[in-house]
Design an enzyme around this catalytic site. Structure first.
Site, PDB file in Angstrom:
ATOM      1  N   ASP A  13      30.587 -37.923   3.769  1.00  0.00           N
ATOM      2  CA  ASP A  13      29.817 -39.055   4.339  1.00  0.00           C
ATOM      3  C   ASP A  13      30.011 -40.359   3.566  1.00  0.00           C
ATOM      4  O   ASP A  13      29.123 -41.196   3.529  1.00  0.00           O
ATOM      5  CB  ASP A  13      28.304 -38.727   4.376  1.00  0.00           C
ATOM      6  CG  ASP A  13      27.910 -38.101   5.692  1.00  0.00           C
ATOM      7  OD1 ASP A  13      28.722 -38.150   6.644  1.00  0.00           O
ATOM      8  OD2 ASP A  13      26.795 -37.571   5.766  1.00  0.00           O
ATOM      9  N   THR A  17      36.417 -41.393   7.345  1.00  0.00           N
ATOM     10  CA  THR A  17      36.839 -41.533   8.740  1.00  0.00           C
ATOM     11  C   THR A  17      36.918 -43.013   9.120  1.00  0.00           C
ATOM     12  O   THR A  17      37.895 -43.455   9.741  1.00  0.00           O
ATOM     13  CB  THR A  17      35.857 -40.771   9.659  1.00  0.00           C
ATOM     14  OG1 THR A  17      35.799 -39.422   9.216  1.00  0.00           O
ATOM     15  CG2 THR A  17      36.295 -40.801  11.100  1.00  0.00           C
ATOM     16  N   LYS A  38      43.863 -35.138  11.205  1.00  0.00           N
ATOM     17  CA  LYS A  38      42.697 -34.513  10.576  1.00  0.00           C
ATOM     18  C   LYS A  38      42.882 -33.010  10.745  1.00  0.00           C
ATOM     19  O   LYS A  38      42.467 -32.424  11.747  1.00  0.00           O
ATOM     20  CB  LYS A  38      41.421 -35.015  11.275  1.00  0.00           C
ATOM     21  CG  LYS A  38      40.143 -34.352  10.831  1.00  0.00           C
ATOM     22  CD  LYS A  38      39.549 -34.985   9.592  1.00  0.00           C
ATOM     23  CE  LYS A  38      38.395 -34.143   9.076  1.00  0.00           C
ATOM     24  NZ  LYS A  38      37.730 -34.695   7.905  1.00  0.00           N
ATOM     25  N   GLN A 175      31.305 -49.893   2.211  1.00  0.00           N
ATOM     26  CA  GLN A 175      29.936 -50.409   2.288  1.00  0.00           C
ATOM     27  C   GLN A 175      29.652 -51.315   1.090  1.00  0.00           C
ATOM     28  O   GLN A 175      28.604 -51.239   0.456  1.00  0.00           O
ATOM     29  CB  GLN A 175      28.927 -49.262   2.390  1.00  0.00           C
ATOM     30  CG  GLN A 175      29.301 -48.315   3.532  1.00  0.00           C
ATOM     31  CD  GLN A 175      28.130 -47.498   4.056  1.00  0.00           C
ATOM     32  OE1 GLN A 175      26.987 -47.849   3.882  1.00  0.00           O
ATOM     33  NE2 GLN A 175      28.424 -46.410   4.735  1.00  0.00           N
TER      34      GLN A 175
HETATM   35  N1  ADP Z   1      31.450 -49.618   6.377  1.00  0.00           N
HETATM   36  C1  ADP Z   1      30.586 -48.991   7.170  1.00  0.00           C
HETATM   37  N2  ADP Z   1      29.704 -49.693   7.937  1.00  0.00           N
HETATM   38  C2  ADP Z   1      28.823 -49.055   8.729  1.00  0.00           C
HETATM   39  N3  ADP Z   1      28.714 -47.730   8.849  1.00  0.00           N
HETATM   40  C3  ADP Z   1      29.561 -46.967   8.121  1.00  0.00           C
HETATM   41  C4  ADP Z   1      30.523 -47.566   7.238  1.00  0.00           C
HETATM   42  N4  ADP Z   1      31.211 -46.569   6.644  1.00  0.00           N
HETATM   43  C5  ADP Z   1      30.698 -45.412   7.112  1.00  0.00           C
HETATM   44  N5  ADP Z   1      29.709 -45.640   7.994  1.00  0.00           N
HETATM   45  C6  ADP Z   1      28.922 -44.625   8.714  1.00  0.00           C
HETATM   46  O1  ADP Z   1      28.523 -43.632   7.773  1.00  0.00           O
HETATM   47  C7  ADP Z   1      28.697 -42.322   8.304  1.00  0.00           C
HETATM   48  C8  ADP Z   1      29.710 -41.548   7.446  1.00  0.00           C
HETATM   49  O2  ADP Z   1      30.985 -42.178   7.533  1.00  0.00           O
HETATM   50  P1  ADP Z   1      32.312 -41.320   7.745  1.00  0.00           P
HETATM   51  O3  ADP Z   1      33.450 -42.268   7.812  1.00  0.00           O
HETATM   52  O4  ADP Z   1      32.137 -40.393   8.902  1.00  0.00           O
HETATM   53  O5  ADP Z   1      32.326 -40.502   6.385  1.00  0.00           O
HETATM   54  P2  ADP Z   1      33.233 -39.255   5.933  1.00  0.00           P
HETATM   55  O6  ADP Z   1      34.432 -39.225   6.831  1.00  0.00           O
HETATM   56  O7  ADP Z   1      33.571 -39.533   4.495  1.00  0.00           O
HETATM   57  O8  ADP Z   1      32.374 -38.051   6.054  1.00  0.00           O
HETATM   58  C9  ADP Z   1      29.144 -42.512   9.754  1.00  0.00           C
HETATM   59  O9  ADP Z   1      28.018 -42.482  10.579  1.00  0.00           O
HETATM   60  C10 ADP Z   1      29.777 -43.895   9.756  1.00  0.00           C
HETATM   61  O10 ADP Z   1      29.744 -44.499  11.004  1.00  0.00           O
HETATM   62 MG    MG Z   2      35.229 -37.819   8.131  1.00  0.00          MG
END
Ligand code: ADP
Ligand code: MG
Length: 237
Positions: A13, A17, A38, A175
């Site tokens: 998280d 992605t 993936k 973020q």
């Molecule tokens: N820069 C960002 N701005 C807004 N939401 C984000 C951002 N980065 C991640 N998120 C949100 O946080 C959550 C986790 O991100 P994700 O890319 O799925 O993480 P991972 O692939 O590392 O598990 C998702 O709901 C995604 O939309």
């Molecule tokens: Mg992911």
């Protein structure tokens, strides 16, 4: 033959992605044929039917993403495989990767969780994410957050990568808020401690839309910030 790079994170998280989509948009905008891969995904999307990453890439971002093993339980791959009677075969993962490298200039491979995530459990032990990276001879990009706790997570992840002789190209800070003193100092400290380049800083995108990520990718290129990553991938710029 194209190049592949592995996108991992300091945890789950973290934004792997989102960052993978960003990089794929950016490389497409630079004119390269780009693929997302993936190989192992676990857990369902908000629609309760699609697999989480497939839904994000294909429905939300309208990006094509190759997959291989999709398992419903939102748990570690080795456990999901046991729960669903799935046999994950590293050879199949590498074979698909090799096919994609033949078809595309760049392949962004998104890992599940972080580097120390077990993928397969056998009598002999565990086959880990770092083993998949080693077998594919993939350089890695580490996605990290910028807030409290980020220094420890980044330092321990890179230390683990080094212990296993993985080639770390650099970090993407997700973020990131440039008005936040903790974020600014954390990124500076991480850079000093690790001596690794920060390849991109991604702000919080209130509406994490395709449009927002494409615009961010465009700005990143216009500012010339892509050169560090291209250099890390030994691409002539
Ligand atoms: N820069 C960002 N701005 C807004 N939401 C984000 C951002 N980065 C991640 N998120 C949100 O946080 C959550 C986790 O991100 P994700 O890319 O799925 O993480 P991972 O692939 O590392 O598990 C998702 O709901 C995604 O939309
Ligand atoms: Mg992911």
């Amino acid at each position: 033959m194209g190049k592949a790079v592995f996108i991992t994170g300091t945890g789950t998280d973290i934004g792997k992605t989102v960052v993978t989509s960003f990089l794929a948009f950016a490389f497409e905008q630079m004119g390269w044929k780009t693929a997302i891969y993936k190989p192992i995904q676990t857990g369902l999307a908000e629609d309760g039917r699609s697999f989480a990453e497939q839904y994000w890439y294909e429905t939300r971002m309208e990006q094509k993403a190759a997959g291989l093993y999709c398992m419903e339980p939102a748990v570690s791959p080795h456990f999901a495989a046991r729960l669903t009677n799935t046999t994950i075969e590293p050879k199949m993962i590498q074979q698909k990767l090799s096919e994609l490298k033949h078809q595309y200039d760049f392949v962004f491979v998104e890992g599940a969780g972080g580097l120390a995530v077990p993928l397969i459990e056998t009598e002999a032990g565990f086959y880990m994410t770092k083993d998949l990276i080693r077998d594919g001879e993939l350089p890695i990009i580490i996605v990290s957050l910028a807030g409290l706790g980020a220094i420890h997570h980044a330092v321990t992840t890179v230390s683990y990568a080094k212990q296993h002789s993985l080639d770390v190209i650099g970090l993407v800070i997700n973020q990131f808020d440039n008005q936040n003193a903790i974020h600014v100092d954390n990124v500076r400290t991480i850079q000093r401690l690790l001596d690794l380049p920060v390849l991109a800083k991604i702000p919080v995108l209130p509406n994490a839309s395709k449009q927002a990520l494409k615009e961010l990718a465009q700005t990143w290129i216009e500012r010339g910030e892509q050169t560090l990553l291209l250099g890390g991938l030994s691409v002539e710029v």
